[in-house]
Scaffold this active site. Structure first.
Site, PDB file in Angstrom:
ATOM      1  N   HIS A   1       6.465   6.249  11.019  1.00  0.00           N
ATOM      2  CA  HIS A   1       5.865   6.141   9.678  1.00  0.00           C
ATOM      3  C   HIS A   1       5.075   7.440   9.477  1.00  0.00           C
ATOM      4  O   HIS A   1       3.849   7.463   9.573  1.00  0.00           O
ATOM      5  CB  HIS A   1       4.944   4.913   9.628  1.00  0.00           C
ATOM      6  CG  HIS A   1       4.493   4.542   8.246  1.00  0.00           C
ATOM      7  ND1 HIS A   1       4.683   5.357   7.150  1.00  0.00           N
ATOM      8  CD2 HIS A   1       3.833   3.437   7.783  1.00  0.00           C
ATOM      9  CE1 HIS A   1       4.180   4.759   6.075  1.00  0.00           C
ATOM     10  NE2 HIS A   1       3.661   3.603   6.435  1.00  0.00           N
TER      11      HIS A   1
ATOM     12  N   ARG B   1      11.913   3.040   2.772  1.00  0.00           N
ATOM     13  CA  ARG B   1      11.469   2.186   3.884  1.00  0.00           C
ATOM     14  C   ARG B   1      12.632   1.270   4.230  1.00  0.00           C
ATOM     15  O   ARG B   1      13.244   0.678   3.345  1.00  0.00           O
ATOM     16  CB  ARG B   1      10.246   1.363   3.498  1.00  0.00           C
ATOM     17  CG  ARG B   1       9.929   0.281   4.536  1.00  0.00           C
ATOM     18  CD  ARG B   1       8.557  -0.307   4.371  1.00  0.00           C
ATOM     19  NE  ARG B   1       7.528   0.664   4.714  1.00  0.00           N
ATOM     20  CZ  ARG B   1       6.232   0.360   4.810  1.00  0.00           C
ATOM     21  NH1 ARG B   1       5.830  -0.872   4.589  1.00  0.00           N
ATOM     22  NH2 ARG B   1       5.351   1.279   5.136  1.00  0.00           N
TER      23      ARG B   1
ATOM     24  N   ARG C   1       0.810  -1.215   0.000  1.00  0.00           N
ATOM     25  CA  ARG C   1       0.000   0.000   0.000  1.00  0.00           C
ATOM     26  C   ARG C   1       0.844   1.267   0.000  1.00  0.00           C
ATOM     27  O   ARG C   1       0.609   2.170  -0.797  1.00  0.00           O
ATOM     28  CB  ARG C   1      -0.942   0.017   1.222  1.00  0.00           C
ATOM     29  CG  ARG C   1      -1.989  -1.072   1.195  1.00  0.00           C
ATOM     30  CD  ARG C   1      -2.683  -1.193   2.532  1.00  0.00           C
ATOM     31  NE  ARG C   1      -1.812  -0.926   3.669  1.00  0.00           N
ATOM     32  CZ  ARG C   1      -0.870  -1.734   4.105  1.00  0.00           C
ATOM     33  NH1 ARG C   1      -0.678  -2.899   3.519  1.00  0.00           N
ATOM     34  NH2 ARG C   1      -0.105  -1.426   5.136  1.00  0.00           N
ATOM     35  N   THR C   2       1.837   1.348   0.866  1.00  0.00           N
ATOM     36  CA  THR C   2       2.649   2.572   0.956  1.00  0.00           C
ATOM     37  C   THR C   2       3.425   2.800  -0.334  1.00  0.00           C
ATOM     38  O   THR C   2       3.468   3.914  -0.859  1.00  0.00           O
ATOM     39  CB  THR C   2       3.618   2.487   2.154  1.00  0.00           C
ATOM     40  OG1 THR C   2       2.859   2.311   3.349  1.00  0.00           O
ATOM     41  CG2 THR C   2       4.451   3.752   2.284  1.00  0.00           C
TER      42      THR C   2
ATOM     43  N   LYS D   1      24.277  -8.631  -2.032  1.00  0.00           N
ATOM     44  CA  LYS D   1      25.686  -8.990  -2.211  1.00  0.00           C
ATOM     45  C   LYS D   1      26.585  -8.302  -1.186  1.00  0.00           C
ATOM     46  O   LYS D   1      27.802  -8.393  -1.258  1.00  0.00           O
ATOM     47  CB  LYS D   1      26.142  -8.613  -3.628  1.00  0.00           C
ATOM     48  CG  LYS D   1      25.329  -9.269  -4.740  1.00  0.00           C
ATOM     49  CD  LYS D   1      25.716  -8.696  -6.095  1.00  0.00           C
ATOM     50  CE  LYS D   1      24.803  -9.231  -7.196  1.00  0.00           C
ATOM     51  NZ  LYS D   1      25.074  -8.570  -8.497  1.00  0.00           N
TER      52      LYS D   1
END
Length: 312
Positions: free
Chosen positions: A137, A109, A59-60, A87
């Site tokens: 958030h 995020r 959603r975000t 890596k």
């Protein structure tokens, strides 16, 4: 006030009430834009934005991407799962490689709390925190408080209870900061094991009894239990949690007043709320989703305005 006091959106903790009100006023304008037949404006035509998601998100990520495209920005999407991070590449190296492509803004995020703050000290691009671990958030809290303002007329003086897994929730912390800055009274409700030990130090009350919490509040923001962040069991069974802290229509209808029900998603239907609550007229869950695009458009536009001014 016509511009934000900050160059990044790292958390609600770092912005002022005036910043929030400016974001809301700008979102009002963009909400009108996204309800037009032609939903696109050229506001960020010369801005390149990189979406860096080091954690899963649906959603975000989609909300930010849609907001960016509605503003005509150039968009780069980056997923850690299919990148050189696997890596052993460091966060700064990853971002600097992307910035060498002349990126102006980074939406990130990250599983580690404070990742956005760390990054903002090392690179020149404007950073928007799309969630850092169990810390903050900010855009979710902005869209939540904006949705309360839209439904109830204002946030100041309202009583809001946040129910559920407060301990692991970045949504809860950002909401507490935003609601308090806008003059709301906040309580939390849930099993004692899912409440941070020093929650009262934030000026937040605790209520263990769900019915009492719902009778007290104007708005109930229902959070899901974040099993993915748990390494031990915080309550006996999901069934027992639902019996004590789940909201169903029967419980809502038995209250002495009508309250507003919110949920940041994703919903575990039948656990924290039942389908007949989620789909009822008291729920503003779909309004939150729509408002998320307008709020993120506002944040992107206001931060980009500062980038352009700095360039000039």
């Amino acid at each position: 006030m016509s511009e934000l006091s900050v160059n990044h959106l790292l958390g609600i903790k770092y912005i002022t009430e005036d910043d929030i009100q400016l974001i809301f006023e700008t979102a009002d304008h963009f909400k009108e834009v996204i309800n037009r037949p032609i939903k696109k404006v050229p506001s960020l035509r010369d801005i390149t934005i990189a979406n860096l998601f080091f954690e899963n998100s649906t959603r975000t990520r989609l909300s930010f991407e849609l907001a960016e495209k509605r503003l005509s920005a150039d968009v780069i999407n980056f997923s850690a799962a299919s990148s050189s991070v696997k890596k052993g590449e460091t966060l700064i190296d990853t971002v600097n490689n992307i910035l060498s492509m002349k990126v102006d803004m980074v939406v990130m995020r990250h599983p580690n709390p404070g990742a956005g703050v760390f990054l903002s000290k090392h690179i020149k691009a404007s950073i928007i925190n799309a969630g850092d671990g169990a810390h903050e958030h900010p855009t979710q809290a902005l869209l939540d408080t904006y949705s309360i303002r839209e439904r109830l007329g204002e946030v100041s003086g309202k009583k809001v209870v946040i129910v559920g897994d407060i301990l692991h929730s970045r949504v809860a912390l950002s909401n507490i900061f935003a609601l308090q800055k806008l003059g709301a009274e906040v309580k939390v409700c849930g099993p004692k094991t899912l409440i941070p030990k020093h929650i009262e130090s934030l000026g937040v009350g605790y209520e263990s009894n769900l019915r009492k919490a719902l009778e007290w509040c104007d708005v109930a923001n229902m959070l899901r239990v974040q099993n993915e962040r748990m390494d031990i069991s915080y309550f006996p069974t999901t069934r027992e949690y639902t019996q004590q802290y789940g909201v169903n229509k029967k419980l809502l209808d038995s209250l002495s007043k009508e309250i507003v029900v919110m949920h940041p998603g994703p919903i575990n239907r039948g656990v924290e709320i039942t389908s007949d609550v989620a789909d009822s007229s008291q729920a503003i869950i779909l309004d939150q989703v729509q408002n998320g695009v307008a709020i993120r458009m506002a944040v992107l536009y206001l931060l980009a305005s500062k980038i352009n001014r700095n360039i000039e």
